[in-house]
Scaffold this motif. Structure first.
Motif, PDB file in Angstrom:
ATOM      1  N   MET A 145     -48.674  42.755 -10.208  1.00 10.23           N
ATOM      2  CA  MET A 145     -47.522  43.231  -9.425  1.00 10.23           C
ATOM      3  C   MET A 145     -46.243  43.092 -10.257  1.00 10.23           C
ATOM      4  O   MET A 145     -46.044  42.106 -10.940  1.00 10.23           O
ATOM      5  N   ASP A 146     -45.416  44.091 -10.210  1.00  4.61           N
ATOM      6  CA  ASP A 146     -44.184  44.032 -10.974  1.00  4.61           C
ATOM      7  C   ASP A 146     -42.990  44.167 -10.036  1.00  4.61           C
ATOM      8  O   ASP A 146     -42.982  45.012  -9.144  1.00  4.61           O
ATOM      9  N   LEU A 147     -42.028  43.333 -10.252  1.00  3.76           N
ATOM     10  CA  LEU A 147     -40.799  43.418  -9.463  1.00  3.76           C
ATOM     11  C   LEU A 147     -39.684  43.954 -10.346  1.00  3.76           C
ATOM     12  O   LEU A 147     -39.667  43.707 -11.552  1.00  3.76           O
ATOM     13  N   THR A 148     -38.781  44.679  -9.747  1.00  6.37           N
ATOM     14  CA  THR A 148     -37.600  45.081 -10.489  1.00  6.37           C
ATOM     15  C   THR A 148     -36.455  44.195 -10.046  1.00  6.37           C
ATOM     16  O   THR A 148     -36.163  44.092  -8.850  1.00  6.37           O
ATOM     17  N   ILE A 149     -35.856  43.526 -11.014  1.00  6.67           N
ATOM     18  CA  ILE A 149     -34.802  42.564 -10.688  1.00  6.67           C
ATOM     19  C   ILE A 149     -33.449  43.166 -11.048  1.00  6.67           C
ATOM     20  O   ILE A 149     -33.278  43.760 -12.118  1.00  6.67           O
ATOM     21  N   ASP A 150     -32.531  43.010 -10.127  1.00  6.09           N
ATOM     22  CA  ASP A 150     -31.171  43.505 -10.324  1.00  6.09           C
ATOM     23  C   ASP A 150     -30.550  42.874 -11.578  1.00  6.09           C
ATOM     24  O   ASP A 150     -30.497  41.652 -11.690  1.00  6.09           O
ATOM     25  N   PRO A 151     -30.106  43.685 -12.540  1.00  4.52           N
ATOM     26  CA  PRO A 151     -29.525  43.110 -13.761  1.00  4.52           C
ATOM     27  C   PRO A 151     -28.293  42.256 -13.507  1.00  4.52           C
ATOM     28  O   PRO A 151     -27.972  41.365 -14.295  1.00  4.52           O
ATOM     29  N   SER A 152     -27.575  42.516 -12.401  1.00  5.99           N
ATOM     30  CA  SER A 152     -26.380  41.712 -12.157  1.00  5.99           C
ATOM     31  C   SER A 152     -26.738  40.271 -11.790  1.00  5.99           C
ATOM     32  O   SER A 152     -25.894  39.374 -11.887  1.00  5.99           O
ATOM     33  N   LEU A 153     -28.000  40.032 -11.397  1.00  5.55           N
ATOM     34  CA  LEU A 153     -28.431  38.646 -11.178  1.00  5.55           C
ATOM     35  C   LEU A 153     -28.310  37.853 -12.467  1.00  5.55           C
ATOM     36  O   LEU A 153     -27.978  36.673 -12.456  1.00  5.55           O
ATOM     37  N   ARG A 154     -28.582  38.551 -13.559  1.00  7.86           N
ATOM     38  CA  ARG A 154     -28.528  37.863 -14.834  1.00  7.86           C
ATOM     39  C   ARG A 154     -27.086  37.429 -15.136  1.00  7.86           C
ATOM     40  O   ARG A 154     -26.828  36.314 -15.562  1.00  7.86           O
ATOM     41  N   VAL A 155     -26.166  38.346 -14.878  1.00  2.19           N
ATOM     42  CA  VAL A 155     -24.770  38.049 -15.197  1.00  2.19           C
ATOM     43  C   VAL A 155     -24.199  36.993 -14.258  1.00  2.19           C
ATOM     44  O   VAL A 155     -23.444  36.123 -14.684  1.00  2.19           O
ATOM     45  N   TRP A 156     -24.594  37.065 -12.986  1.00  2.00           N
ATOM     46  CA  TRP A 156     -23.927  36.207 -12.007  1.00  2.00           C
ATOM     47  C   TRP A 156     -24.700  34.952 -11.644  1.00  2.00           C
ATOM     48  O   TRP A 156     -24.190  34.111 -10.910  1.00  2.00           O
ATOM     49  N   VAL A 157     -25.948  34.837 -12.086  1.00  2.00           N
ATOM     50  CA  VAL A 157     -26.719  33.623 -11.766  1.00  2.00           C
ATOM     51  C   VAL A 157     -27.237  32.941 -13.026  1.00  2.00           C
ATOM     52  O   VAL A 157     -27.001  31.758 -13.258  1.00  2.00           O
ATOM     53  N   LEU A 158     -27.918  33.716 -13.859  1.00  2.00           N
ATOM     54  CA  LEU A 158     -28.560  33.112 -15.032  1.00  2.00           C
ATOM     55  C   LEU A 158     -27.525  32.503 -15.974  1.00  2.00           C
ATOM     56  O   LEU A 158     -27.602  31.319 -16.322  1.00  2.00           O
ATOM     57  N   PHE A 159     -26.536  33.314 -16.361  1.00  2.00           N
ATOM     58  CA  PHE A 159     -25.530  32.810 -17.306  1.00  2.00           C
ATOM     59  C   PHE A 159     -24.651  31.719 -16.714  1.00  2.00           C
ATOM     60  O   PHE A 159     -24.400  30.720 -17.386  1.00  2.00           O
ATOM     61  N   PRO A 160     -24.165  31.872 -15.471  1.00  2.00           N
ATOM     62  CA  PRO A 160     -23.337  30.784 -14.934  1.00  2.00           C
ATOM     63  C   PRO A 160     -24.035  29.435 -14.908  1.00  2.00           C
ATOM     64  O   PRO A 160     -23.460  28.438 -15.345  1.00  2.00           O
ATOM     65  N   ILE A 161     -25.304  29.406 -14.472  1.00  2.13           N
ATOM     66  CA  ILE A 161     -26.008  28.117 -14.424  1.00  2.13           C
ATOM     67  C   ILE A 161     -26.139  27.553 -15.836  1.00  2.13           C
ATOM     68  O   ILE A 161     -25.879  26.367 -16.083  1.00  2.13           O
ATOM     69  N   PHE A 162     -26.485  28.434 -16.777  1.00  2.00           N
ATOM     70  CA  PHE A 162     -26.681  28.016 -18.163  1.00  2.00           C
ATOM     71  C   PHE A 162     -25.398  27.412 -18.734  1.00  2.00           C
ATOM     72  O   PHE A 162     -25.384  26.278 -19.235  1.00  2.00           O
ATOM     73  N   PHE A 163     -24.298  28.151 -18.591  1.00  2.00           N
ATOM     74  CA  PHE A 163     -23.058  27.682 -19.215  1.00  2.00           C
ATOM     75  C   PHE A 163     -22.486  26.471 -18.499  1.00  2.00           C
ATOM     76  O   PHE A 163     -21.973  25.554 -19.146  1.00  2.00           O
TER      77      PHE A 163
END
Lengths: 250, 117
Positions: free
Chosen positions: A1-19
């Motif tokens: 099964m493949d999901l399509t993930i909203d790219p803005s999740l990366r900008v607004w969740v992945l990077f903020p938590i990381f930084f």
């Protein structure tokens, strides 16, 4: 099964938590340095006691460098002094500092407070960060892990996502937080140098050691050192040194 | 690498005659740890960009960190690691491999995710 993930999740969740996690680590590094107490000197008698003990163990460990007679003279002198309990800081009151009395002693109290401060510096940011991630970024799938996990991780890594059959590789933001928590040590090493205080999971347990030490009876430590020293019988390196030097340069 | 802990002559294996310099050993061990942690980040970035999945990623890490070990052995310690480490093979090839694994996972996941989209 493949999901399509909203790219803005990366900008607004992945990077903020990381930084934010990197910056919290850097902040903790400098806060630890600021709060770090300047090492306190004990009174002269206590230092003398420790130094004398150190003399004894140094003699025992490095005795090979002395000639046989020189070592034996020092050995007999130190054993005698250790047995007689010379240079004890407080011969009458030795070993009476049990834990209940320890908090009355200002020096000991400060030691306990310092270790608690260090612990708090580790635990409080961690708790706050986890609460932040849990409350702000809960309830959606953030990313796909490149490696498979067993089904047991599903409850932890997909918390708040109510899909029964979703592959465990799709995980929520909390697992990105955990990955950061485990793996940021190297990035701290890169930014702050190897001897940083930013701390990760590894550093969390380390603070507890040496926090509470019940009273050491120094008279007994002295007796033990005397016994160890009396047993020491190192073979002097000066024995046969002429032959070795000639062999080396011939 | 820092000053050799042992004197150049190691013909006698007597450590009293050829004492170890504890400070240099500690410093060398620290520099290995630093190299390991930074290289594990780089390996993770590589694995993510190559878009490796599951076992291939871990295999990549194993191979790449072995290459790092070999480089440490041949280049950094000039092929004579006995001068710089007490247990050269263990310290260069076994220790700290798993310390870098979590950082590798972090970078792998991050770059896998960035390349994916």
């Amino acid at each position: 099964m493949d999901l399509t993930i909203d790219p803005s999740l990366r900008v607004w969740v992945l990077f903020p938590i990381f930084f934010v996690m990197i910056l919290v680590g850097v902040l903790r590094h400098y806060a630890t340095i600021l709060l770090n107490p300047t090492p306190k000197n004990g009174d002269a008698m206590t230092i003398r006691q420790q130094q004398f003990l150190m003399y004894g163990s140094n003699l025992r460990l490095n005795g090979v460098n002395l000639s046989h007679t020189a070592f034996q003279k020092r050995q007999s002198y130190f054993v005698e002094q250790f047995k007689a309990g010379k240079y004890l800081a407080d011969p009458e009151n030795d070993g009476n500092n049990n834990p209940s009395q320890m908090l009355n002693d200002p020096g000991q109290f400060e030691k306990v407070m310092d270790s608690m401060k260090g612990q708090a510096m580790m635990v409080i940011p961690q708790t706050l960060m986890m609460g932040w991630v849990n409350s702000f970024f809960a309830g959606f799938i953030l990313m796909k892990l490149p490696f498979p996990l067993t089904i047991r991780f599903k409850a932890m890594l997909q918390s708040g996502v109510n899909t029964q059959d979703l592959d465990v590789r799709w995980v929520s933001s909390l697992s990105w937080y955990f990955l950061n928590l485990m793996g940021l040590n190297s990035i701290y090493a890169l930014i702050l140098g190897g001897q940083n205080q930013a701390g990760g999971v590894q550093a969390m347990g380390a603070g507890q050691a040496g926090a509470m030490q019940p009273g050491i009876v120094y008279a007994n430590v002295y007796k033990g050192e005397a016994e160890n020293l009396a047993l020491a019988n190192p073979k002097s390196i000066l024995v046969g040194v002429e032959d070795r030097v000639i062999k080396q340069f011939s | 690498m820092n000053a050799p802990p042992q004197q150049a002559d190691t013909s006698t294996d007597d450590w009293a005659a050829n004492p170890l310099a504890g400070q240099s050993i500690a410093e060398n061990t620290k520099s290995i740890q630093y190299v390991r942690s930074v290289s594990s980040l780089a390996i993770g970035v590589g694995a993510g960009i190559l878009h490796l999945e599951s076992y291939y990623g871990f295999l990549f890490y194993a191979i790449a960190s072995t290459i790092v070990s070999i480089l440490l052995y041949t280049v950094s310690s000039t092929g004579n690691p006995g001068r710089y480490f007490v247990y050269p093979v263990k310290q260069l090839f076994v220790d700290d491999i798993f310390a870098g694994l979590s950082s590798f996972l972090l970078m792998w996941t991050l770059f896998y995710e960035l390349v994916d989209a």
